[in-house]
Design a protein around this motif. Structure first.
Motif, PDB file in Angstrom:
ATOM      1  N   GLU A  25       0.825  -1.208   0.000  1.00 33.54           N
ATOM      2  CA  GLU A  25       0.000   0.000   0.000  1.00 33.54           C
ATOM      3  C   GLU A  25       0.860   1.260   0.000  1.00 33.54           C
ATOM      4  O   GLU A  25       0.549   2.236  -0.684  1.00 33.54           O
ATOM      5  CB  GLU A  25      -0.932   0.008   1.218  1.00 33.54           C
ATOM      6  CG  GLU A  25      -2.116  -0.919   1.080  1.00 33.54           C
ATOM      7  CD  GLU A  25      -3.034  -0.893   2.291  1.00 33.54           C
ATOM      8  OE1 GLU A  25      -2.716  -0.190   3.282  1.00 33.54           O
ATOM      9  OE2 GLU A  25      -4.060  -1.583   2.259  1.00 33.54           O
ATOM     10  N   ALA A  26       1.948   1.244   0.786  1.00 35.43           N
ATOM     11  CA  ALA A  26       2.845   2.411   0.808  1.00 35.43           C
ATOM     12  C   ALA A  26       3.465   2.618  -0.563  1.00 35.43           C
ATOM     13  O   ALA A  26       3.565   3.758  -1.055  1.00 35.43           O
ATOM     14  CB  ALA A  26       3.929   2.220   1.868  1.00 35.43           C
ATOM     15  N   GLU A  27       3.907   1.516  -1.189  1.00 34.78           N
ATOM     16  CA  GLU A  27       4.479   1.619  -2.537  1.00 34.78           C
ATOM     17  C   GLU A  27       3.447   2.147  -3.522  1.00 34.78           C
ATOM     18  O   GLU A  27       3.751   3.007  -4.361  1.00 34.78           O
ATOM     19  CB  GLU A  27       4.990   0.238  -2.963  1.00 34.78           C
ATOM     20  CG  GLU A  27       5.704   0.212  -4.283  1.00 34.78           C
ATOM     21  CD  GLU A  27       7.030   0.944  -4.259  1.00 34.78           C
ATOM     22  OE1 GLU A  27       7.417   1.454  -5.319  1.00 34.78           O
ATOM     23  OE2 GLU A  27       7.669   1.031  -3.200  1.00 34.78           O
ATOM     24  N   LEU A  28       2.215   1.612  -3.395  1.00 31.08           N
ATOM     25  CA  LEU A  28       1.146   2.083  -4.297  1.00 31.08           C
ATOM     26  C   LEU A  28       0.816   3.550  -4.031  1.00 31.08           C
ATOM     27  O   LEU A  28       0.533   4.301  -4.976  1.00 31.08           O
ATOM     28  CB  LEU A  28      -0.105   1.213  -4.130  1.00 31.08           C
ATOM     29  CG  LEU A  28      -0.019  -0.206  -4.700  1.00 31.08           C
ATOM     30  CD1 LEU A  28      -1.295  -0.974  -4.380  1.00 31.08           C
ATOM     31  CD2 LEU A  28       0.204  -0.176  -6.198  1.00 31.08           C
ATOM     32  N   ASP A  29       0.824   3.943  -2.733  1.00 31.91           N
ATOM     33  CA  ASP A  29       0.567   5.358  -2.419  1.00 31.91           C
ATOM     34  C   ASP A  29       1.642   6.253  -3.043  1.00 31.91           C
ATOM     35  O   ASP A  29       1.326   7.330  -3.585  1.00 31.91           O
ATOM     36  CB  ASP A  29       0.516   5.571  -0.905  1.00 31.91           C
ATOM     37  CG  ASP A  29      -0.768   5.028  -0.293  1.00 31.91           C
ATOM     38  OD1 ASP A  29      -1.735   4.787  -1.053  1.00 31.91           O
ATOM     39  OD2 ASP A  29      -0.796   4.820   0.948  1.00 31.91           O
ATOM     40  N   LYS A  30       2.919   5.781  -2.968  1.00 31.47           N
ATOM     41  CA  LYS A  30       3.997   6.561  -3.587  1.00 31.47           C
ATOM     42  C   LYS A  30       3.788   6.659  -5.086  1.00 31.47           C
ATOM     43  O   LYS A  30       3.930   7.727  -5.690  1.00 31.47           O
ATOM     44  CB  LYS A  30       5.350   5.912  -3.303  1.00 31.47           C
ATOM     45  CG  LYS A  30       5.836   6.075  -1.893  1.00 31.47           C
ATOM     46  CD  LYS A  30       7.183   5.381  -1.728  1.00 31.47           C
ATOM     47  CE  LYS A  30       7.648   5.404  -0.288  1.00 31.47           C
ATOM     48  NZ  LYS A  30       8.910   4.672  -0.107  1.00 31.47           N
ATOM     49  N   LYS A  31       3.467   5.490  -5.695  1.00 34.32           N
ATOM     50  CA  LYS A  31       3.247   5.487  -7.142  1.00 34.32           C
ATOM     51  C   LYS A  31       2.041   6.340  -7.509  1.00 34.32           C
ATOM     52  O   LYS A  31       2.051   7.058  -8.527  1.00 34.32           O
ATOM     53  CB  LYS A  31       3.062   4.059  -7.655  1.00 34.32           C
ATOM     54  CG  LYS A  31       4.336   3.253  -7.658  1.00 34.32           C
ATOM     55  CD  LYS A  31       4.093   1.859  -8.219  1.00 34.32           C
ATOM     56  CE  LYS A  31       5.377   1.044  -8.222  1.00 34.32           C
ATOM     57  NZ  LYS A  31       5.173  -0.305  -8.751  1.00 34.32           N
ATOM     58  N   LEU A  32       0.974   6.262  -6.671  1.00 34.37           N
ATOM     59  CA  LEU A  32      -0.230   7.055  -6.923  1.00 34.37           C
ATOM     60  C   LEU A  32       0.079   8.545  -6.798  1.00 34.37           C
ATOM     61  O   LEU A  32      -0.370   9.358  -7.635  1.00 34.37           O
ATOM     62  CB  LEU A  32      -1.329   6.650  -5.944  1.00 34.37           C
ATOM     63  CG  LEU A  32      -2.693   7.308  -6.133  1.00 34.37           C
ATOM     64  CD1 LEU A  32      -3.269   6.994  -7.507  1.00 34.37           C
ATOM     65  CD2 LEU A  32      -3.648   6.891  -5.044  1.00 34.37           C
ATOM     66  N   ALA A  33       0.871   8.922  -5.778  1.00 37.11           N
ATOM     67  CA  ALA A  33       1.237  10.336  -5.615  1.00 37.11           C
ATOM     68  C   ALA A  33       2.078  10.812  -6.796  1.00 37.11           C
ATOM     69  O   ALA A  33       1.874  11.924  -7.317  1.00 37.11           O
ATOM     70  CB  ALA A  33       1.997  10.529  -4.302  1.00 37.11           C
TER      71      ALA A  33
END
Length: 194
Positions: A137-145
């Motif tokens: 989720e953190a990786e996805l949040d970074k990618k999403l940001a």
């Protein structure tokens, strides 16, 4: 052999034609004619009863003093062996019951340990899955940001281009309608509309 006097008289030769064999006389047919079978002769009943009583008495004493004690010792020995076997069987049954109880106790403890290990493994797997999920989720949040930043940059670039395109389009329309257009006025009109 004991012979009663009545039987001895019957056995005496009755006629002169009796057979002789090795110095003893064998009664002929005449000896059997008058007397009949000696055990059924009423003249010999008394001596037969006396011998019956003596024989029965001796047999009774023999049974009482020899046979019955031997049978008693045999029965006592067997009873002792049977009691020993029963005691041994009871002892072995007690040991078997104790072994079964110990086995069941160990089985219950093993099941409890297996359940504890299973629960611990499930908890560890959940924790690992939760950690992995949070990392993803953190990786996805970074990618999403990052994606949202790129989208905002693209949108901002597109909006600049849209403003320039709108200005040039509005200028072209105004020039065709009116002839010549003021670029500053057209840019101010596009900005106030957008």
């Amino acid at each position: 052999m004991f012979v009663t006097p009545a039987y001895g008289q019957e056995a005496a030769p009755a006629d002169a034609g009796a057979d002789t064999h090795a110095g003893t006389e064998v009664p002929g047919n005449a000896a059997h004619e008058g007397g009949g079978f000696p055990p059924f002769d009423s003249a010999t009943f008394a001596s037969q009863l006396v011998w019956l009583a003596i024989t029965f008495g001796l047999f009774y004493v023999f049974l009482k003093r020899v046979i019955v004690p031997r049978l008693g010792t045999i029965l006592d020995t067997r009873a002792g062996r049977i009691q020993q076997d029963l005691d041994q069987a009871a002892k072995l049954k007690g040991e078997a019951d104790a072994a079964v109880a110990a086995y069941e106790q160990e089985l219950a403890e093993a099941k409890a340990r297996a359940n504890a290990i299973g629960q611990q493994s499930r908890d560890e797997a959940k924790a690992e899955a939760e950690t992995a999920r949070k990392a993803v989720e953190a990786e996805l949040d970074k990618k999403l940001a990052a994606a949202e930043g790129r989208i905002a940059g693209i949108k901002a670039g597109a909006m600049k281009d849209v403003g320039a395109i709108a200005e040039s389009t509005a200028s072209a329309i105004v020039e065709q309608l009116v002839g010549k257009a003021d670029k500053a006025a057209v840019a101010a009109a596009v900005k106030s509309a957008g």
